[in-house]
Enzyme design. Structure first.
Site, PDB file in Angstrom:
ATOM      1  N   ASP A  21       0.712  -1.193   0.008  1.00  0.00           N
ATOM      2  CA  ASP A  21      -0.191   0.104  -0.086  1.00  0.00           C
ATOM      3  C   ASP A  21       0.753   1.424  -0.089  1.00  0.00           C
ATOM      4  O   ASP A  21       1.983   1.158   0.278  1.00  0.00           O
ATOM      5  CB  ASP A  21      -1.055   0.116   1.085  1.00  0.00           C
ATOM      6  CG  ASP A  21      -0.272   0.144   2.659  1.00  0.00           C
ATOM      7  OD1 ASP A  21       0.865   0.403   2.424  1.00  0.00           O
ATOM      8  OD2 ASP A  21      -1.055   0.377   3.643  1.00  0.00           O
TER       9      ASP A  21
ATOM     10  N   ASP B 184      -6.503  10.094  -5.974  1.00  0.00           N
ATOM     11  CA  ASP B 184      -6.841   9.239  -7.072  1.00  0.00           C
ATOM     12  C   ASP B 184      -5.977   9.286  -8.158  1.00  0.00           C
ATOM     13  O   ASP B 184      -5.590   8.164  -8.765  1.00  0.00           O
ATOM     14  CB  ASP B 184      -8.302   9.790  -7.613  1.00  0.00           C
ATOM     15  CG  ASP B 184      -9.392   9.611  -6.847  1.00  0.00           C
ATOM     16  OD1 ASP B 184      -9.229   9.031  -5.789  1.00  0.00           O
ATOM     17  OD2 ASP B 184     -10.534  10.335  -7.089  1.00  0.00           O
TER      18      ASP B 184
ATOM     19  N   GLU C 247      -5.930   2.091  -0.539  1.00  0.00           N
ATOM     20  CA  GLU C 247      -4.569   2.249  -0.903  1.00  0.00           C
ATOM     21  C   GLU C 247      -3.826   1.167  -0.892  1.00  0.00           C
ATOM     22  O   GLU C 247      -2.629   1.171  -1.254  1.00  0.00           O
ATOM     23  CB  GLU C 247      -3.858   3.364  -0.113  1.00  0.00           C
ATOM     24  CG  GLU C 247      -3.342   3.333   1.177  1.00  0.00           C
ATOM     25  CD  GLU C 247      -4.471   3.252   2.356  1.00  0.00           C
ATOM     26  OE1 GLU C 247      -4.070   3.655   3.565  1.00  0.00           O
ATOM     27  OE2 GLU C 247      -5.668   3.521   1.807  1.00  0.00           O
TER      28      GLU C 247
END
Length: 747
Positions: free
Chosen positions: A454, A471, A497
């Protein structure tokens, strides 16, 4: 403008000086054409006779020969030249030009494109934009035409008209020093009519424009390319009814039309019944014209003879624009169903003609909208009664609708299995892929790995730069995962994420190298959304182990990711040793070890050694407890006892089987390694919770899987040792680590 023939005779006398000076050939031709144009009272409404045709041939001479040569070379260009000549003739009549001016304009209009006899056929038949070398050949046709006319014209007037036809009114183009009103009025008129006819007639590379749009185009270039006064006069003339053809157009121009030229010829049907052919012809023509599939007729010389309405709808090319042209695969952008273009040698149409064999082909063509669609083409050679090839027919059926349905189904499946933001596989599809990967590799005994990762401090990115920047950071990270992953790997967005990469046929070392490559690339890549700053990511890597399920391997990768975060982030942490057999220690077979004498209630008992300190070994056991949803029963200063119920274990053969809960007791003791480092010895025993359980065979098999899993979690190896370590275990951190544990809880 008509001239009187000699009054002393009812026939033409070429020596009569009243027809013009003999040393002025163009005026002689002008007088002859004018006389031929004068209708008599008896023949005004009749067709021309043989004497008129002979007079035309004598009058035009080489001009008519050049025109028929152009017609044989490229019929559409000859038809265009004839239309331009007729319209110029009508316009000249309304402007009351002198007779010699009208003669020169008409002949110049008829022959202004004569240079195209020197252009290769494939260039003239090209349906799209010409390549640079093809455009050079087309531009060269202007010079070729001037060279041809200069060699056969006695004067320079007609040559000059065609030369100045290419010059722009403002002198910006055309390689001419003459511009504006200094250009001959006939050349200025020819330029306007030439452009108008080209715009308002279907071309192989462009559909015809309306008359109004053509007017607008002429007016937009008035003053630059065209004479503005003549453009206004021309548009006004065409806005009103034109004079009748018999009064405005010269007779010799009408005789040159294909209808008049071919009126003395007909097809010989070799004894066929004419009445029967006439009765069947309308039906056959109606079928071909109105059939739903595109139908094309091509003769032995590759010239297009027929083009029905369905072919017009499918390709966007009209019948008038293509009939008479030579067939080329480039005309339709013809390719196979995979989009590979055909060469001259493997063009299926040419192969059918030369080989005389029919075939069904799945092809790709360019449709009326400029997009490529798939068609099924039935190509059939046409053979005469004498066995000689006459050409071929092509029947094309548009199958893009069927493929469109397949594409829609594929599109729906893609949308259902993809994350809408990053385009990676979504979590549901990843779960299915993980289960399949674990089952396949467990059965085959091959390695596979899972990478979980992540973006570090992602919440801070959203709070600092906004959610849109967040984003974009997710999309950029997903692209880097997809770019670096192997073709067989599955990249998925796990949630938020967090991302997962499933790596089939990949061991821990290879997966860790891949993760490190991605980590370093992410850390070194400036992000535009973050103001040019770089972001970082943490990675957890693990390999499938004996006894693993989809949940256990994913939980282990998650725990490795958690360790990377606890150790400072932006690193790769690897857990587990995979399915490899231990390289050091007791090498006895599992069968021999299984029957080693043990206490009656214990199924398996082993001594293992791991090359990590005691606290880290205990941390790895905590991961084992979490992944297997085990329950901690007892914790002492040097041992831990846990229970694993059978629901979290593999090898449950039937739905009716009741799992055997197993008790695992681990005793830890720190020891010194060969190089003075802190290692840990672990005594492991596994027994059923109830001694009276008679399903001992299944319990032993499950105990073996648990033992293998423990060995992988601790990265340990078995060894033979009967001593007991004397070092005491520090109770404070141990009780803190295991105190108050509950079943399946991650610590």
């Amino acid at each position: 403008m008509a001239m009187e023939p000699p009054t002393n005779s009812g026939s033409y006398d070429p020596t009569d000086e009243s027809l013009g000076a003999v040393d002025d050939p163009i005026h002689t031709i002008s007088n002859l054409i004018a006389w031929a144009n004068e209708p008599s009272e008896e023949t005004a409404d009749e067709e021309f006779g043989e004497a008129d045709n002979q007079l035309i041939q004598v009058s035009l001479g080489i001009a008519s020969g050049l025109f028929y040569s152009l017609q044989a070379k490229h019929f559409p260009t000859a038809s265009h030249s004839l239309r331009v000549a007729k319209l110029c003739s009508q316009w000249a009549a309304t402007l009351d030009l002198e007779a010699y001016q009208r003669d020169q304009l008409e002949v110049a209009a008829l022959l202004h494109d004569i240079g195209k006899v020197g252009v290769p056929d494939y260039v003239l038949a090209c349906p799209g934009k010409l390549a640079a070398e093809e455009q050079q050949l087309m531009d060269r046709s202007q010079d070729i035409g001037l060279e041809i006319l200069s060699a056969c014209c006695d004067g320079e007037e007609i040559v000059d008209l065609i030369r100045y036809n290419y010059a722009w009114f403002d002198g910006s183009k055309g390689n001419s020093n003459v511009k504006g009103k200094d250009l001959p009025i006939e050349a200025r008129m020819l330029a306007i009519v030439d452009a108008f006819d080209s715009m308002t007639v279907d071309q192989i590379f462009r559909r015809a424009r309306s008359k109004e749009r053509a007017f607008a185009e002429l007016l937009s270039f008035a003053g630059t390319q065209f004479d503005p006064d003549l453009v206004s006069n021309f548009c006004e003339m065409l806005s009103h009814p034109l004079p009748s053809s018999s009064q405005a157009t010269r007779h010799w121009l009408k005789v040159l039309s294909p209808e008049q030229a071919n009126r003395h010829w007909r097809v010989n049907q070799n004894g066929a019944n004419p009445s029967k052919l006439r009765s069947l012809a309308p039906f056959q023509e109606s079928i071909v014209r109105h059939i739903h599939d595109a139908v094309i007729f091509i003769d032995i010389n590759q010239q297009i003879l027929g083009w029905n309405q369905a072919a017009e709808r499918l390709t966007g090319l009209t019948r008038d624009a293509v009939e008479g042209h030579l067939w080329t695969s480039e005309m339709l952008g013809l390719a196979d169903h995979q989009g590979r273009k055909f060469t001259h040698e493997n063009d299926p149409v040419r192969v059918a003609v030369s080989g005389g064999t029919q075939g069904m082909h799945r092809l790709s063509i360019r449709n009326a909208g400029g997009k490529f669609v798939t068609v099924t083409a039935h190509i059939v050679p046409v053979v005469g009664e004498d066995g000689k090839s006459l050409g071929t027919t092509i029947q094309m059926h548009d199958t893009s609708g069927v493929e469109s349905l397949e594409e829609q189904i594929q599109s729906l499946h893609y949308k259902a299995t993809r994350d809408p933001l990053t385009g990676l596989v979504n979590r549901a599809e990843m779960d299915r892929g993980l289960i399949d990967m674990v089952e396949r590799h467990t059965t085959s005994g091959r390695s596979c790995s899972v990478i979980m990762c992540d973006i570090d401090f992602f919440k801070k990115i959203n709070d600092t730069y906004g959610h849109q920047a967040g984003d974009e950071a997710l999309i950029s990270f997903a692209n880097q995962l997809q770019t670096n992953a192997r073709s067989a790997d599955i990249c998925a967005r796990y949630g938020g994420e967090e991302f997962v990469i499933l790596c089939p046929s990949c061991n821990n070392e290879e997966a860790a190298m891949l993760a490190e490559k991605i980590r370093s690339e992410v850390a070194a890549t400036p992000q535009k959304a973050l103001g040019g700053k770089c972001m970082s990511a943490s990675f957890g890597v693990t390999e499938i182990q004996r006894g693993d399920t989809a949940d256990s391997i994913l939980n282990r990768a998650d725990r490795a990711l958690l360790q990377s975060k606890e150790m400072g982030r932006n690193i790769v942490t690897q857990i587990g040793s995979g399915m490899k057999e231990p390289a050091i220690g007791d090498r006895r077979s599992w069968f021999a070890r299984m029957f080693t004498p043990v206490e009656p209630e214990v199924l398996l008992k082993r001594a293992m050694k791991t090359k990590v300190p005691l606290n880290l070994a205990a941390e790895k056991i905590r991961g084992f407890v979490a992944d297997h949803r085990a329950e901690v029963l007892k914790v002492t200063e040097e041992s831990i006892k846990i229970m694993v119920d059978g629901e979290s274990l593999p090898l449950q053969r039937r739905m009716a089987d009741r799992a055997v809960p197993l008790i695992i007791e681990l005793k830890f003791s720190p020891i010194l390694g060969e190089n003075g480092g802190q290692h840990t010895k672990v005594q492991i025993s596994i027994a059923p919770r109830r001694n009276r359980d008679r399903r001992k065979r299944d319990a032993i098999e499950r105990a073996r899987h648990l033992l293998a899993s423990l060995q992988s979690y601790m990265v340990a190896y078995e060894f033979v040792d009967t001593t007991v370590a004397s070092e005491e275990v520090e109770a404070s951190w141990w009780n803190k680590l295991w105190g108050g544990s509950r079943k399946g809880e991650s610590h």
